[in-house]
Design a protein around this motif. Sequence first.
Motif, short mmCIF file in Angstrom:
data_model
loop_
_atom_site.label_atom_id
_atom_site.label_comp_id
_atom_site.label_asym_id
_atom_site.label_seq_id
_atom_site.Cartn_x
_atom_site.Cartn_y
_atom_site.Cartn_z
N THR A 185 0.60 -1.29 -0.06
CA THR A 185 0.08 0.04 0.12
C THR A 185 0.98 1.15 -0.05
O THR A 185 0.69 2.39 -0.62
CB THR A 185 -0.97 0.10 1.22
OG1 THR A 185 -1.67 -1.33 1.27
CG2 THR A 185 -1.96 1.26 1.12
N VAL A 186 1.84 1.34 0.93
CA VAL A 186 2.72 2.35 0.82
C VAL A 186 3.57 2.66 -0.65
O VAL A 186 3.70 3.68 -1.04
CB VAL A 186 3.88 2.27 2.01
CG1 VAL A 186 4.85 3.19 1.81
CG2 VAL A 186 3.36 2.05 3.40
N GLN A 189 -6.82 4.37 5.43
CA GLN A 189 -6.90 4.72 6.96
C GLN A 189 -6.28 3.62 7.73
O GLN A 189 -6.38 3.78 8.84
CB GLN A 189 -8.35 4.71 7.07
CG GLN A 189 -8.96 6.00 6.71
CD GLN A 189 -10.47 5.93 6.28
OE1 GLN A 189 -11.16 5.18 7.35
NE2 GLN A 189 -11.14 6.84 5.71
N ASP A 190 -5.73 2.38 7.14
CA ASP A 190 -5.45 1.30 7.90
C ASP A 190 -3.63 1.43 7.84
O ASP A 190 -3.16 0.49 8.31
CB ASP A 190 -5.70 0.08 7.29
CG ASP A 190 -7.21 -0.15 7.72
OD1 ASP A 190 -7.65 0.21 8.55
OD2 ASP A 190 -7.94 -0.78 6.63
N VAL A 191 -3.18 2.35 7.56
CA VAL A 191 -1.76 2.79 7.33
C VAL A 191 -1.42 4.05 8.22
O VAL A 191 -2.01 4.97 8.14
CB VAL A 191 -1.03 2.85 6.02
CG1 VAL A 191 0.34 2.98 6.12
CG2 VAL A 191 -1.60 1.73 5.27
N ARG A 251 6.32 -2.70 18.79
CA ARG A 251 4.95 -2.32 18.61
C ARG A 251 4.83 -1.25 17.60
O ARG A 251 5.52 -0.15 17.44
CB ARG A 251 4.23 -1.54 19.67
CG ARG A 251 2.53 -1.30 19.39
CD ARG A 251 2.09 -0.36 20.60
NE ARG A 251 0.74 -0.19 20.25
CZ ARG A 251 0.36 0.78 19.80
NH1 ARG A 251 1.30 1.79 19.28
NH2 ARG A 251 -0.74 1.28 19.49
N LEU A 252 4.15 -1.44 16.27
CA LEU A 252 3.98 -0.76 15.16
C LEU A 252 2.59 -0.30 14.92
O LEU A 252 1.65 -1.16 14.86
CB LEU A 252 4.51 -1.43 13.91
CG LEU A 252 5.92 -1.86 13.78
CD1 LEU A 252 6.45 -2.69 12.65
CD2 LEU A 252 6.93 -0.81 13.89
N SER A 253 2.26 0.90 15.07
CA SER A 253 0.95 1.29 14.88
C SER A 253 0.36 0.94 13.73
O SER A 253 0.78 0.61 12.54
CB SER A 253 0.95 2.91 14.86
OG SER A 253 -0.25 3.52 14.81
N LYS A 254 -0.89 0.56 14.07
CA LYS A 254 -2.00 -0.05 12.88
C LYS A 254 -1.35 -1.52 12.46
O LYS A 254 -2.19 -2.09 11.68
CB LYS A 254 -1.86 0.82 11.53
CG LYS A 254 -2.43 2.31 11.57
CD LYS A 254 -3.83 2.38 11.98
CE LYS A 254 -4.31 3.92 12.05
NZ LYS A 254 -5.50 3.87 12.22
#
Length: 428
Positions: free
Chosen positions: A25-26, A69-71, A136-139
Amino acid sequence: MEYSPRFRLLPNEEQRDTLDWTRNTVRQVYNHGLYRFNQLDESEGTVKQRVRQVRNELPELKTWWTDLQDVYSKVLQTHIERIARNITNLGKRKAKGYNVGSLNWKKPREFRSFTYNQSGFKLDTKSGPNGRGKLRLSKIGWIPIRLHRDILENAEIKEVTVKKEPTGAWYASFCIEVEKPAKPSVESLTVDDCVGIDLGVLNFIHDSNGLSVGRLDLSDDRDRLEREQRALSRKEYESKNWDRQRRRVAKIHARMNEKKWDFKNKLAHYYTTHYKAVFFEDLNVKGMLKGPQNARNKAEVGWRDLISIFKHHGRKNGCYVVTVKSERTTLNCVSCETSVYKPLWVREHSCPTCGFKTDRDWNAALNVLSRGLKKLGVVHSELMPVETATAVSTDGGESSSIVVDASRVSEAGSPALNEAAKRLSRAG
């Protein structure tokens, strides 16, 4: 000072899918940002201003591209800003005379990493035994991580880059900022604090103190690589069997690279912690690779990578790492500076002028040391870094100069040389 330790991530199957989805996605956002950047006219601002304009379109983009929105938002912003950095790097290469083109869209196999800058991550180093922790990585969530070494307690982690290797393994690189150690003043250095290193193929390095380190043996890995590469060439391109075999080939490449990387880092750590200044030859590797002989071995040893690794460890350990001109370091006699031609198969330096005799690589390392001392400005004796003993013949004839074995070569100012000088003065 910044450095980037790298650790292996241990995601489960679900987390692997999430990491892969995020990476892809990125990549698509990067390609979209490059497309929008190319639509903007140069009159609308500088490269950074146009990239900032594209980045400001992200909130509107999320309204119809709901997957974004999920990234984590900082990840998307960071990779839009990467466009400006890539264009700047292309401009620098063009200024140096390279023939460069323009930025292209990234294919799935070319885009392997994404970065959390300043926020969106947290490292827990106490959540598991035997060097295990959690990142921990956000999302994405908490991912087990293998901490093969300690991270400095007072160090500030500025960003985390998550990367997928061709083998399928995931790694996390932490950009850490630490206080840069101070280097000793040049005036305080002595010859004993410095070492010259000659780079070679048969002997990987040979230093001015006589220490020789052999080349890393990768013959078994190379043989296996050739077998697996032949098997890959027989598979149908991009079939399941081809992809499975491609991973086998990638694992061999990764294992060879890890062995070479580990070998060079251990050498660099040893020398930059035991000496205060290390001198290298500034080799023209590209020119050497164009020669008719031994090109593969010259490319495999990686001399430029070794010097870069030494400079990194030098900054980290407060050690000077200096390169000097490499012309005629092997040919010139370190004792009298006479040029003595030696083909590659001749492994001994024997000077017909002064009678000095030693290993050719040792002679080159001593020349590197001498040039490094002059370039760095270390105050030392006017004598050459080595002395040859002169013996008196026992047959009643005239005194004759006897070449000294390599084991009798001593650094100027060393206790062994001082003791030899006292014995010679008493004999006289």
